[in-house]
Design a protein around this motif. Structure first.
Motif, short mmCIF file in Angstrom:
data_model
loop_
_atom_site.label_atom_id
_atom_site.label_comp_id
_atom_site.label_asym_id
_atom_site.label_seq_id
_atom_site.Cartn_x
_atom_site.Cartn_y
_atom_site.Cartn_z
N HIS A 221 10.77 9.31 14.37
CA HIS A 221 9.60 8.54 14.79
C HIS A 221 9.61 8.26 16.29
O HIS A 221 8.57 8.06 16.90
CB HIS A 221 9.46 7.23 14.02
N ALA A 222 10.80 8.25 16.86
CA ALA A 222 10.91 7.99 18.30
C ALA A 222 10.62 9.24 19.14
O ALA A 222 10.62 9.19 20.37
CB ALA A 222 12.31 7.46 18.62
N ALA A 223 10.36 10.34 18.48
CA ALA A 223 10.05 11.59 19.20
C ALA A 223 8.59 11.60 19.61
O ALA A 223 7.79 10.76 19.20
CB ALA A 223 10.36 12.79 18.30
N ALA A 224 8.22 12.59 20.41
CA ALA A 224 6.82 12.77 20.79
C ALA A 224 5.98 12.99 19.53
O ALA A 224 6.50 13.40 18.49
CB ALA A 224 6.70 13.99 21.72
N ASP B 206 7.69 3.41 6.67
CA ASP B 206 8.78 3.94 5.85
C ASP B 206 8.23 4.72 4.67
O ASP B 206 7.06 4.60 4.32
CB ASP B 206 9.62 2.78 5.30
N ARG B 207 9.14 5.49 4.07
CA ARG B 207 8.82 6.15 2.80
C ARG B 207 9.55 5.41 1.67
O ARG B 207 10.58 4.77 1.89
CB ARG B 207 9.31 7.59 2.81
N VAL B 208 9.06 5.57 0.47
CA VAL B 208 9.81 5.08 -0.69
C VAL B 208 11.14 5.82 -0.71
O VAL B 208 11.16 7.05 -0.59
CB VAL B 208 9.02 5.36 -1.99
N PRO B 209 12.26 5.10 -0.82
CA PRO B 209 13.56 5.78 -0.75
C PRO B 209 13.77 6.73 -1.93
O PRO B 209 13.21 6.54 -3.01
CB PRO B 209 14.58 4.63 -0.82
N TYR B 210 14.62 7.74 -1.70
CA TYR B 210 14.97 8.67 -2.77
C TYR B 210 16.05 8.11 -3.71
O TYR B 210 15.89 8.18 -4.93
CB TYR B 210 15.43 10.00 -2.16
N LEU C 206 0.87 -1.17 0.00
CA LEU C 206 0.00 0.00 0.00
C LEU C 206 0.91 1.22 0.00
O LEU C 206 1.71 1.40 0.92
CB LEU C 206 -0.86 0.04 1.26
N ILE C 207 0.80 2.06 -1.01
CA ILE C 207 1.55 3.33 -1.01
C ILE C 207 0.55 4.44 -0.75
O ILE C 207 -0.41 4.60 -1.50
CB ILE C 207 2.30 3.55 -2.33
N VAL C 208 0.80 5.20 0.31
CA VAL C 208 -0.21 6.17 0.74
C VAL C 208 0.40 7.56 0.87
O VAL C 208 1.60 7.72 1.07
CB VAL C 208 -0.87 5.73 2.08
N SER C 209 -0.47 8.55 0.73
CA SER C 209 -0.04 9.94 0.92
C SER C 209 -1.28 10.79 1.22
O SER C 209 -2.36 10.25 1.47
CB SER C 209 0.71 10.43 -0.32
N MET D 179 3.52 1.70 3.07
CA MET D 179 4.60 2.68 2.88
C MET D 179 4.00 4.03 2.55
O MET D 179 2.94 4.11 1.91
CB MET D 179 5.47 2.30 1.68
N ALA D 180 4.72 5.07 2.90
CA ALA D 180 4.34 6.41 2.44
C ALA D 180 5.07 6.71 1.13
O ALA D 180 6.15 6.17 0.86
CB ALA D 180 4.69 7.46 3.48
#
Lengths: 516, 516
Positions: free
Chosen positions: A374-377, A248-252, A203-206, A230-231
């Motif tokens: 992602h580990a942030a608040a 994750d995002r699709v890598p650049y 699933l690619i989502v945005s 994935m985003a």
């Protein structure tokens, strides 16, 4: 009332009460009209890239358009790069560009230019107000077009005589909100079929799918069906952080991007576009999906994305699915030794306040950052969407104006930051609660990588003079101070951590030059 | 050899050996080609307004084009405002814009945009190199078009695959110089008739007519015939200073501009265009010449302007005319009291070294400056030609690269200066001999005047927030230092005079923040 007043009142009637501006002579009647109407908040940018980038950041966080005010073709031109980004972000903007009086155009005065030709590539709607009586109706059309889902850039060209002439035309009734269309059941059933097929599905989502609610539902769908979630590579806004699904995002970079999809048999696009390579590379494909991979698009542009995701959750029986345990985040112990991008992201994860907004234009420095942030608040995460660098600090400026009670953290590569460095002044003037982190590697690091990718050897004199910013080194503390923003330099992880902790606890603009 | 090498070699074969650049990924093969060819001088600008403005300043002083290198549509867009100015200055530029590989365009990757639409308004020639084999021929066409008199902007869009593919196409033969056309005798005789008619005649001149030789001849023609000699309001380059003819320009403000021509019966245009109002104002005409005033255009675009002026001098018998005594210049005693624009121009007249280049973007501060700078040592005077602010410091950068042995003095309004402040870094990197004077009035002063012109009262909160730069005040010394340029602040005429005297005696970039 003149045409300029009518424009101002029509914007306000449609709840557009913020105007990012850099006006000129041909817009003086609109300036005078804004001056008569204190409900409109006018925010000056010292170059138009600040103006349009701020309008983009504002729209992403406010969920409604701001107006801009730009001076003729050249003023528009200076703002086009960030309008390009806004268009790719689907940000609604009512982009007002002044033009000469209609009868003055034929004289080809020095500032005359073909504004339509300049505006068209970045405007989904483009119109002119040539008479004062037309201004209300044209503004209403611009607003309606900007609000069309998922969000558009409308450019309204306002002739000086349309602004200064008197009119008795009434302020048009407010434009009705753009109601979402109902997603197509057949597509949802088809997507559910694919998800249950046992094939290798991503699933690619945005877009709105990346807001906390829909994203939670999507994570349950993925967990229930075994699909990968994935985003898109670049997204206008993601709600992320501790306790939210970690995707994750699709890598650049091209090779990891291709590898990501090597085994994928079916892709379902949800508010996203089919992934393609950011650039073409000799001998490598431009489409990232392998030959034979099937693609299903869940919704159309105007659809209610959240409703479609709800329906898909129901159809796949994922509604009651429990979320898998989140993988443990990376350790957040401060590294020792030299200051690295990793140390910066660890510190960010440690100190980011609840409900902050991250504006990310860290470019190459940020490649490995995603797991740390992602580990942030819990926070909102805004990205460069159109690849036109120079959005970061303007976007942070606009986001801070949209969300005065939230801390904005602007993660900024130095090369990109210099494009629209003037944004710092607006942050100072408006006393915005923005902490800017400059990743000072003193080079266009991404281009060093790309030069290697094209098979060139170590850069020689000419290449280095086009890719390196080290001679002379920029002093970001001086530059920020010169624009009224307090700043300090960090050379070690501990210094950076201390500065960021302090900056996150106070209010108002602050800049940290991180010497990586 | 690949297409990028062929581009580089074709430029060099045509004596184009300077490339102002801000490249991106799609231009990496061209960067690699430039890296293989040390004869090309590559100059980095940290935003594209610097790149194109420097190319304009270079062309005005070198009398030949530089190349630029810009990254896709957004990179071009950032440079459009100064290309607009260059087009109005008739500066030759070979403007190279990278684009995706041809086959990648259909994928609509994030950085894809309609480059043609963006480029057309500022490009007299526009072409694409889609295959490596075409690159040489297309580059030659771009060079030929750029060199067409009086000078054009050529935009060559270079696809990434055209750059990276191998080619065996030869480097084309150098483009023949653009020979001027012979002026039309009938026009010259008609102009002479007008000059002898006893009517009230004004010669409005620009372009090559403002170089020292032709200007001297024109002054003799005016003296012999009783005609008035004026320069166009804005000019790419004028040769001025002590001992040269002292001519006025058409005023910028509408009322003095109209008054200038109230009694004029006939205008002869020499390399100039018919004067029109810079902006339209309610109830005021756009054409500056009165009803019934006749206009004669001495030459056509491709003509040899100097030859036409010679012929006119002969035809009017002005060849042997003696020049009238120059009016005594203004006193150059340093004023006391507060630092004013006048004090700055007095100091400039006192200290400007012989054969300097003045780049003037002082905007409202410079209105009364012309008589002072005429009292300075002979120099070249470059102006903002297209009204798109942000040319000053980039133009000074390019002029200094074209003329390494001449002092460049950059007279810069603060509001305009912030548009392309990044130029200071390029001045530091290239160790250019530029003294920048910032007229720090902390406002868009010109717009305060224009707001009055539209009949508005004293500006209120919203207007002041769009027109004033005082909160916070910019600190130009900090900003310049942050980009590697030494700087100091002057608060009194004496401080300014001392700083300017010292800066004119040393080499290398220096900035004076003049607190007016």
């Amino acid at each position: 009332m003149n045409g300029a007043d009518l424009l101002c009142e029509t914007l306000l009637a449609n709840d557009i009460d913020t105007c990012f501006a850099n006006p000129g002579t041909s817009e003086m009647h609109f300036v005078a009209a804004l001056d008569r109407q204190p409900r409109m908040r006018c925010v000056l940018g010292l170059s138009e890239g600040v103006v349009t980038g701020a309008a983009d950041g504002y729209a992403r966080m406010a969920g409604k358009p701001a107006a801009t005010l730009l001076h003729l073709g050249p003023g528009l031109a200076n703002g086009i790069a960030n309008l390009h980004n806004a268009r790719r972000a689907a940000s609604p903007i009512v982009n007002v560009v002044g033009d000469h009086a209609t009868y003055h155009l034929a004289l080809d005065a020095p500032l005359t230019s073909d504004i339509d030709s300049l505006a068209r590539p970045v405007s989904q709607w483009l119109g002119r107000a040539e008479q004062a009586d037309q201004v209300g109706a044209q503004t209403a059309r611009a607003v309606a077009a900007a609000r069309q889902r998922p969000g558009h850039v409308s450019t309204l060209i306002l002739h000086a005589d349309a602004a200064w002439n008197e009119t008795s035309a009434p302020v048009p009734a407010p434009v009705a909100p753009d109601a979402p269309t109902v997603p197509d059941d057949a597509r949802i059933r088809a997507a559910a079929q694919v998800l249950k097929s046992g094939r290798n599905v991503t699933l690619i989502v945005s877009g709105a799918a990346l807001m906390a609610g829909p994203l939670d539902r999507l994570a349950r769908i993925a967990a229930a069906t075994g699909a990968r979630l994935m985003a898109q590579q670049s997204n206008a806004r993601m709600q992320r952080g501790r306790g939210r699904p970690d995707i994750d995002r699709v890598p650049y970079p091209i090779d990891p991007a291709l590898a990501t999809f090597a085994d994928t048999e079916h892709v379902i696009l949800i508010g996203a576009r089919e992934p393609v390579a950011f650039f073409a590379y000799p001998g490598k494909p431009g489409r990232l999906l392998p030959e034979g991979c099937e693609v299903l698009t869940l919704t159309q542009d105007g659809d209610d994305l959240a409703a479609a995701i709800d329906a898909l959750a129901q159809e796949t029986g994922a509604d009651g699915a429990t979320l898998p345990d989140q993988p443990a985040g990376p350790p957040l112990d401060l590294p020792t030794g030299a200051l690295t991008p990793e140390a910066i992201f660890v510190a960010a994860a440690r100190h980011l306040p609840e409900n902050a907004v991250i504006c990310d234009e860290s470019v190459s420095s940020g490649r490995e950052s995603f797991r740390y942030t992602h580990a942030a608040a819990p926070h909102d995460f805004l990205q460069l969407t159109g690849g036109a660098i120079g959005i970061g600090m303007p976007m942070a400026t606009g986001a801070a104006i949209a969300c005065p009670d939230r801390k904005v953290v602007s993660l900024q590569a130095d090369g990109s930051g210099m494009y629209t460095v003037q944004a710092l002044w607006t942050q100072a003037r408006e006393a915005l609660d923005v902490v800017t982190v400059i990743f000072a590697n003193r080079r266009y690091q991404i281009l060093h990588g790309e030069l290697r990718n094209v098979g060139a050897n170590a850069p020689g004199e000419n290449a280095r003079r086009m890719l390196d910013l080290d001679d002379p080194a920029l002093n970001w503390v001086s530059i920020a101070n010169g624009m009224g923003v307090e700043a300090a330099r960090a050379e070690t992880p501990q210094q950076f951590d201390d500065l960021l902790a302090a900056a996150c606890k106070r209010r108002g603009p602050f800049l940290i030059e991180a010497m990586i």
